[in-house]
Design an enzyme around this catalytic site. Structure first.
Site, PDB file in Angstrom:
ATOM      1  N   TYR A  37       0.854  -1.189   0.000  1.00 46.72           N
ATOM      2  CA  TYR A  37       0.000   0.000   0.000  1.00 46.72           C
ATOM      3  C   TYR A  37       0.885   1.232   0.000  1.00 46.72           C
ATOM      4  CZ  TYR A  37       1.322   0.682   4.842  1.00 46.72           C
ATOM      5  OH  TYR A  37       2.055   0.892   5.977  1.00 46.72           O
ATOM      6  N   THR A 103       3.173   5.231  12.033  1.00 46.93           N
ATOM      7  CA  THR A 103       3.661   4.610  13.273  1.00 46.93           C
ATOM      8  C   THR A 103       5.188   4.458  13.301  1.00 46.93           C
ATOM      9  OG1 THR A 103       3.380   2.378  12.373  1.00 46.93           O
ATOM     10  CG2 THR A 103       1.516   3.315  13.599  1.00 46.93           C
ATOM     11  N   ASP A 104       5.839   4.487  12.125  1.00 52.22           N
ATOM     12  CA  ASP A 104       7.290   4.203  12.092  1.00 52.22           C
ATOM     13  C   ASP A 104       8.091   5.152  12.983  1.00 52.22           C
ATOM     14  OD1 ASP A 104       6.731   2.221  10.291  1.00 52.22           O
ATOM     15  OD2 ASP A 104       7.723   3.162   8.580  1.00 52.22           O
ATOM     16  N   LYS A 176       7.693   1.349  19.328  1.00 50.61           N
ATOM     17  CA  LYS A 176       7.122   0.412  18.351  1.00 50.61           C
ATOM     18  C   LYS A 176       7.889  -0.900  18.434  1.00 50.61           C
ATOM     19  CE  LYS A 176       5.668  -0.029  13.546  1.00 50.61           C
ATOM     20  NZ  LYS A 176       5.497   0.572  12.214  1.00 50.61           N
ATOM     21  N   GLU A 297      29.994  -0.383  32.967  1.00 51.35           N
ATOM     22  CA  GLU A 297      31.180  -1.041  32.385  1.00 51.35           C
ATOM     23  C   GLU A 297      32.076  -0.040  31.663  1.00 51.35           C
ATOM     24  OE1 GLU A 297      30.915  -5.136  30.694  1.00 51.35           O
ATOM     25  OE2 GLU A 297      28.773  -4.708  30.689  1.00 51.35           O
TER      26      GLU A 297
HETATM   27  N1  ASP Z   1       5.356   3.427   7.119  1.00 52.14           N
HETATM   28  C1  ASP Z   1       4.128   3.826   7.753  1.00 52.14           C
HETATM   29  C2  ASP Z   1       4.343   5.177   8.376  1.00 52.14           C
HETATM   30  O1  ASP Z   1       5.032   5.254   9.356  1.00 52.14           O
HETATM   31  C3  ASP Z   1       3.713   2.807   8.753  1.00 52.14           C
HETATM   32  C4  ASP Z   1       2.499   3.154   9.570  1.00 52.14           C
HETATM   33  O2  ASP Z   1       1.989   4.245   9.578  1.00 52.14           O
HETATM   34  O3  ASP Z   1       2.031   2.241  10.293  1.00 52.14           O
HETATM   35  O4  ASP Z   1       3.841   6.142   7.878  1.00 52.14           O
END
Ligand code: ASP
Length: 340
Positions: A37, A103-104, A176, A297
């Site tokens: 997508y 989400t990235d 994530k 360490e």
């Molecule tokens: N590659 C996408 C983004 O970070 C993945 C996502 O949204 O889940 O825009």
């Protein structure tokens, strides 16, 4: 699909601004069942207009800030976002903000906003793991839940929150953890802020660290941030990566160290040489959970290193970039990592 004007006219409800930046939540595929997508294809107005029941929750005002996959998120967009949020919340006409985002790099933008938004009002981020057009898309319910949290006065003064898959995460803690699962975000260090199920909210705690209106950082008037690189430690790490970063203008380097922020002896030596010249070396960890401690360490006092404490490499980089907008000593930077 109800007309947008109907959605936008619920004047007695909390006023929630939706600032959209793209991501899979706005992603589109050719069929409902394929894995491939493109992120950032659906407009925020279309997403809101199709969201069932939202006209009973909030008076929503959608605005498109960007429409990119978050792998293409930039500090320019983050800065514009922070400044826009500060403006709308200072206007007194908006009760809460939702940011839709891929989400990235969600955790980086969440942490950036957590440090640069100057308001106690709710700022909630959300996204999706499945594109908008997919069978069982998770985006619409995530967006619905995020708007209910943004409309809730109880969400105030909890810092920037991320609502995904019925969980409410704090910007400081979330990360994530899975490439494709809808249960990708976890808060392994300090746990969840709460849960939200079809708009039913339960809070467990407030964040422990400084955030938003208690943060000393600001990006008002900022046009560029200092370069900070992340170097991933591994067995037999080539130490000249340090020199490469410095030669390309990095003023800070975050080491995604192994274990408790470790790196091999050759890299320690090279990093210490850079630190001696005034480059800020921050030891974080490639391990998903746990603090990085000083002088465990590696003798940080002697080698002039900073430890990231609870921040993972991506968030440590954000904090260091904002911190280096002003001249600070290594000791001051270390204190920032204990307080943010
Ligand atoms: N590659 C996408 C983004 O970070 C993945 C996502 O949204 O889940 O825009």
């Amino acid at each position: 699909m109800p007309p947008a004007s109907k959605i936008l006219s619920n004047k007695n409800l909390p006023r929630v601004m939706i600032l959209a930046t793209g991501g899979t939540i706005a992603g589109k595929a050719a069929t409902k069942t394929q894995a491939d997508y493109t992120s950032g294809q659906i407009s925020v107005k279309a997403m809101i207009a199709a969201l069932p029941g939202i006209d009973t929750v909030a008076d929503v005002r959608p605005e498109q800030i960007a429409n990119v996959g978050s792998q293409d998120m930039t500090f320019d967009i983050m800065t514009a976002l922070a400044n826009r949020i500060n403006d709308v919340l200072a206007s007194g006409k908006i009760d809460g903000v939702v940011v839709t985002h891929g989400t990235d790099t969600m955790e980086e933008t969440a942490h950036f906003l957590n440090l640069t938004v100057k308001s106690a009002k709710p700022v909630i981020m959300t996204g999706a793991m499945r594109p908008y057009t997919a069978i069982s898309a998770d985006g619409p319910l995530n967006l619905f839940n995020a708007i209910t949290v943004a409309a809730d006065p109880e969400a105030e003064d909890r810092g920037v929150l991320v609502v995904m898959n019925d969980r409410i995460h704090g910007a400081h803690s979330l990360t994530k953890t899975n490439t494709t699962s809808v249960e990708t975000f976890l808060s392994p260090i300090n746990g969840l802020i709460g849960t939200v199920n079809y708009g039913q909210i339960q809070y467990f705690r407030r964040p422990f660290r400084h955030h938003t209106h208690r943060s000393e950082f600001s990006v008002q008037g900022v046009t560029a941030l200092p370069r900070v690189d992340i170097l991933y430690a591994c067995a037999d790490m080539p130490p000249d990566l340090i020199d490469c970063s410095v030669a390309n203008g990095a003023v800070g380097i975050v080491i995604a160290g192994d274990g408790n922020g470790n790196m091999n002896a050759a890299t320690v030596k090279r990093a210490a040489r850079a630190a001696e010249k005034g480059i800020f070396i921050v030891r974080s960890s490639r391990v998903p959970s746990g603090k990085v401690g000083r002088n465990v360490e590696i003798n940080d006092d002697r080698l002039k290193f900073v430890v990231s404490d609870e921040l993972n490499p991506a968030k440590a980089r954000v904090l260091l970039m904002l911190a280096l907008l002003k001249q600070r000593s290594r000791e001051e930077i270390q204190q920032l990592f204990y307080h943010y």
